[in-house]
Design a protein around this motif. Structure first.
Motif, short mmCIF file in Angstrom:
data_model
loop_
_atom_site.label_atom_id
_atom_site.label_comp_id
_atom_site.label_asym_id
_atom_site.label_seq_id
_atom_site.Cartn_x
_atom_site.Cartn_y
_atom_site.Cartn_z
N HIS A 191 0.85 -1.20 0.00
CA HIS A 191 0.00 0.00 0.00
C HIS A 191 0.89 1.24 0.00
O HIS A 191 1.57 1.53 0.98
N ILE A 192 0.89 1.96 -1.11
CA ILE A 192 1.66 3.19 -1.25
C ILE A 192 0.72 4.23 -1.84
O ILE A 192 0.08 3.99 -2.87
N ASP A 193 0.64 5.37 -1.21
CA ASP A 193 -0.35 6.38 -1.59
C ASP A 193 0.36 7.67 -2.01
O ASP A 193 0.74 8.48 -1.19
N GLY A 194 0.57 7.82 -3.31
CA GLY A 194 1.10 9.07 -3.85
C GLY A 194 2.50 9.40 -3.39
O GLY A 194 2.79 10.55 -3.06
N VAL A 195 3.40 8.44 -3.38
CA VAL A 195 4.79 8.66 -2.94
C VAL A 195 5.67 8.99 -4.14
O VAL A 195 5.58 8.34 -5.18
N THR A 196 6.52 9.99 -3.97
CA THR A 196 7.48 10.38 -5.00
C THR A 196 8.85 10.48 -4.36
O THR A 196 9.02 11.15 -3.34
#
Length: 313
Positions: A159-164
């Motif tokens: 689960h990764i939410d909008g990571v840059t």
């Protein structure tokens, strides 16, 4: 689902490369000198080694720290991680570690990710009931993050939410899957930049794996990785005495008979006199391997590598 681009550098696909493993049994403090000596092979104009590979097996050494030591000690060798177990690694943290190495040592890293040995994962409370999903989602997330794209993964396990990443590499390193079974090989063809095949598997296994990988690549169509490198590990033992060869390789044959669930006669080794060992290496290339990684067995590992390279030349 994931939203990310997937540009990577994988110049080795389709080439005939040779690598050498820094065996897990060797002391970590010897890695730097091993890497320097390995890179120096062929400096006089003879055949050279392309890759140095490090491993991450439970209770031995960490692969990212090992890769860092090897990269820092050398200037030309590509350094492969074979492999980081997905159950032990948070995908975002792994991408951060790989991005740092790929920025500092551009074009010289290839990152392997796999399921991890089930018994070892159970020992540390990391066994996963969704092994295929975990591996696919980890590879997909890591590849996306390494491109510098804003990445979202809403998977069964990751689960990764909008990571840059703030400091992505200029060109993402290849992320390859270290897998054995057909469903995992198909997964690798679909989502990874390459596949790492474990020791003990010969030309017939390579050909069968390529067929299965191709199914995954066909299923991915235009959305999948642009290239796919097949990396095959194999044990090496060079000796003119058949009795000594049999004694030195007997533990390897026993281990891989059990691990691969095959008869002892089917455990593949590049073993024997130097011409015979070199012939076994060539047979893996001819079956479709892009890179063959030698895992020397016994004393004088680099001496054995030199003997095999001389024949391959």
């Amino acid at each position: 689902m994931i939203s990310a681009s997937s540009e990577t550098s994988n110049p080795a696909a389709g080439a005939r490369r040779i690598g050498v493993m820094f065996d897990r049994g060797q002391r970590p403090e010897d890695l730097t000198s091993f890497a320097v000596e390995l890179e120096a092979i062929g400096a006089d104009g003879g055949p050279r080694v392309d890759d140095l590979w490090v491993v991450e097996d439970l209770s031995w050494a960490g692969s990212v720290s090992s890769a860092t030591l090897a990269l820092a000690a050398t200037g030309r060798l590509r350094v492969g991680i074979g492999i980081t177990p997905a159950p032990l690694r948070n995908a975002a943290l792994l991408a951060m570690e790989l991005a740092t190495l790929a920025r500092v040592f551009p074009g010289r890293l290839v990152a392997g990710v796999g399921h991890g040995a089930s018994a070892w994962m159970a020992q540390v409370g990391a066994a996963s009931p969704t092994k295929l999903a975990l591996l696919e989602e980890t590879i997909t997330a890591v590849r996306g993050l390494l491109t510098g794209a804003t990445t979202t993964v809403a998977g069964r396990t990751v689960h990764i939410d909008g990571v840059t990443l703030v400091h992505p590499p200029a060109v993402a390193p290849p992320v390859v899957a270290g897998v054995v079974r057909p469903r995992s090989l198909e997964l690798s063809g679909r989502v990874a930049d390459g596949t790492v095949m474990a020791e003990g598997q010969g030309p017939r296994a390579v050909e069968a794996a390529l067929d299965t990988i191709a199914k995954g690549r066909a299923a991915a169509a235009e959305d999948g990785p642009a290239a796919h490198e097949l990396i095959v590990f194999t044990h090496l033992h060079v000796d003119d005495d058949p009795a000594r060869v049999a004694t030195a390789t007997a533990p390897v044959v026993e281990e891989y008979t059990q691990w691969l669930d095959v008869p002892a006669r089917d455990v593949f080794l590049a073993a024997g006199e130097a011409p015979a060992a070199a012939g076994k290496i060539r047979s893996l290339w001819e079956a479709g391997a892009d890179t063959v990684v030698l895992r020397p067995v016994g004393d004088d590992p680099l001496g054995q590598v030199r003997a095999a390279l001389a024949e391959l030349a």
